[in-house]
Design an enzyme around this catalytic site. Structure first.
Site, PDB file in Angstrom:
ATOM      1  N   ARG A 106       0.808  -1.216   0.000  1.00  0.00           N
ATOM      2  CA  ARG A 106       0.000   0.000   0.000  1.00  0.00           C
ATOM      3  C   ARG A 106       0.842   1.268   0.000  1.00  0.00           C
ATOM      4  O   ARG A 106       0.555   2.224  -0.731  1.00  0.00           O
ATOM      5  CB  ARG A 106      -0.952  -0.015   1.195  1.00  0.00           C
ATOM      6  CG  ARG A 106      -1.818   1.221   1.356  1.00  0.00           C
ATOM      7  CD  ARG A 106      -2.425   1.725   0.048  1.00  0.00           C
ATOM      8  NE  ARG A 106      -3.092   0.696  -0.723  1.00  0.00           N
ATOM      9  CZ  ARG A 106      -3.344   0.789  -2.018  1.00  0.00           C
ATOM     10  NH1 ARG A 106      -2.947   1.861  -2.702  1.00  0.00           N
ATOM     11  NH2 ARG A 106      -3.965  -0.183  -2.648  1.00  0.00           N
ATOM     12  N   LYS A 141       1.701  24.986  -3.761  1.00  0.00           N
ATOM     13  CA  LYS A 141       0.445  24.388  -3.290  1.00  0.00           C
ATOM     14  C   LYS A 141       0.595  22.868  -3.320  1.00  0.00           C
ATOM     15  O   LYS A 141       0.086  22.181  -4.205  1.00  0.00           O
ATOM     16  CB  LYS A 141      -0.724  24.850  -4.148  1.00  0.00           C
ATOM     17  CG  LYS A 141      -0.970  26.350  -4.062  1.00  0.00           C
ATOM     18  CD  LYS A 141      -2.070  26.794  -5.015  1.00  0.00           C
ATOM     19  CE  LYS A 141      -2.268  28.309  -4.960  1.00  0.00           C
ATOM     20  NZ  LYS A 141      -3.269  28.779  -5.928  1.00  0.00           N
ATOM     21  N   LYS A 173       4.493  39.091  -3.543  1.00  0.00           N
ATOM     22  CA  LYS A 173       3.073  38.895  -3.830  1.00  0.00           C
ATOM     23  C   LYS A 173       2.285  40.160  -3.487  1.00  0.00           C
ATOM     24  O   LYS A 173       2.822  41.141  -2.960  1.00  0.00           O
ATOM     25  CB  LYS A 173       2.555  37.705  -3.026  1.00  0.00           C
ATOM     26  CG  LYS A 173       3.310  36.403  -3.295  1.00  0.00           C
ATOM     27  CD  LYS A 173       2.787  35.698  -4.528  1.00  0.00           C
ATOM     28  CE  LYS A 173       1.474  35.029  -4.236  1.00  0.00           C
ATOM     29  NZ  LYS A 173       0.934  34.298  -5.409  1.00  0.00           N
ATOM     30  N   GLU A 203       4.534  39.939  -8.382  1.00  0.00           N
ATOM     31  CA  GLU A 203       3.180  39.696  -8.868  1.00  0.00           C
ATOM     32  C   GLU A 203       2.500  41.027  -9.185  1.00  0.00           C
ATOM     33  O   GLU A 203       2.597  41.984  -8.419  1.00  0.00           O
ATOM     34  CB  GLU A 203       2.372  38.946  -7.808  1.00  0.00           C
ATOM     35  CG  GLU A 203       0.913  38.738  -8.182  1.00  0.00           C
ATOM     36  CD  GLU A 203       0.121  38.053  -7.090  1.00  0.00           C
ATOM     37  OE1 GLU A 203      -1.100  37.889  -7.252  1.00  0.00           O
ATOM     38  OE2 GLU A 203       0.716  37.681  -6.056  1.00  0.00           O
ATOM     39  N   ASP A 224      -1.123  37.959 -12.779  1.00  0.00           N
ATOM     40  CA  ASP A 224      -2.158  37.218 -12.062  1.00  0.00           C
ATOM     41  C   ASP A 224      -3.547  37.466 -12.625  1.00  0.00           C
ATOM     42  O   ASP A 224      -3.995  38.608 -12.736  1.00  0.00           O
ATOM     43  CB  ASP A 224      -2.116  37.614 -10.579  1.00  0.00           C
ATOM     44  CG  ASP A 224      -2.985  36.716  -9.715  1.00  0.00           C
ATOM     45  OD1 ASP A 224      -2.964  35.493  -9.930  1.00  0.00           O
ATOM     46  OD2 ASP A 224      -3.666  37.243  -8.820  1.00  0.00           O
TER      47      ASP A 224
END
Length: 288
Positions: A106, A141, A173, A203, A224
């Site tokens: 597994r 992410k 950002k 960004e 973005d």
């Protein structure tokens, strides 16, 4: 068929994660099902095979799982990370104690299926834009603790990697910009402390911010949530000065138009956080 050749993942990264997964699965008492049902000296042969079309990734982790369970297991690798597979294709063969094969099954399949799913998704996206110069790249992410594995899987599918963490790339950002007091202020502050080998990416949400970032000396700019037409205008404004990265909800339905705008990179977060596992299975044949 082999799509590309990748170096093996470092053992120092692979083994701790695989060990943790085995400890989670085996708990305090071990594999009591196999121990109670399968006689200790029963030997078996088995193979892990594809049940769906895709791209292999995760063989280093799968091999480590079986070897940690039983160093005496014989493991024959039939494919490599990056190989294209069809239903029925053997990925690897195993020969040894049946208990060991069943115990490691597994964890090995979890790594293989998860990483092969990411690799397959990455390939599907890169194939859609192969007629352009743009590259598909992943993001941060990722599943906690599995970032190196998931980014390796993206490379297995022909994609590229963005930064691995907060310490190996400088990306300003929107929230950094808000706190710093604007695009120019943020880039100026970053440049005053960044080493000479560190590029600054910023960004932006608008074309005016793009112009400001270029004037402030950003070497890469993340565009973005811009439409393909707006991206094409950004490419014209940029005129090759900075690397341009498109980002924001990009799917298989939209990536072609995004790539054809002329951007250099297209970041796709769902590759690592939402790609479905590739269907793989272990088929066992008990011997003497």
């Amino acid at each position: 068929m082999t799509a590309l050749t990748l170096p093996p993942m470092p053992r120092l990264i692979v083994e701790p994660a695989v060990r943790n997964a085995l400890e989670e699965d085996l708990g305090r008492a071990g594999d009591i099902t196999s121990d109670y049902v399968v006689p200790e000296n029963t030997r078996a042969q088995a193979r892990i095979a594809a049940r769906a079309t895709g791209v292999v990734s995760g063989l280093d982790a799968a091999r480590a799982a079986f070897r940690m369970v039983d160093p005496d297991l014989l493991i024959g690798i039939e494919k490599r990370d990056g190989d294209l597979i069809e239903p029925g294709d053997a990925i690897c063969h195993l020969d040894g104690k049946a208990r060991s094969i069943l115990t490691g099954e597994r964890v090995a399949l979890n790594f293989l299926g998860h990483m092969s799913g990411i690799a397959s998704a990455a390939k599907s996206m890169t194939d859609l834009i192969s007629h352009t110069k743009a590259k598909v790249t992943c993001t941060r992410k990722t599943t906690p603790g599995l970032r190196a594995f998931e980014k390796h899987a993206v490379r297995s599918g022909g994609g590229a990697n963005h930064r691995f963490g907060l310490d190996d790339g400088l990306l300003i950002k929107d929230n950094h910009i808000a706190v710093a007091g604007g695009v120019t202020a943020a880039i100026t502050a970053a440049r005053s402390q960044a080493g000479h080998m560190v590029k600054i990416e910023c960004e932006v949400d608008t074309l005016d911010q793009l112009r400001e970032a270029l004037d402030a000396g950003a070497e890469a700019i993340l565009l973005d949530n811009m439409s393909p037409d707006m991206l094409a205008e950004a490419v014209a404004i940029n005129a090759g000065r900075a690397t341009l990265e498109a980002s924001g909800g990009i799917t298989s339905d939209t990536i072609k138009a995004v790539a054809e705008s002329g951007v250099d990179l297209i970041s796709v977060g769902w590759l690592t956080h939402s790609a479905p596992s590739l269907d793989l299975g272990l088929d066992i044949d008990f011997g003497d």
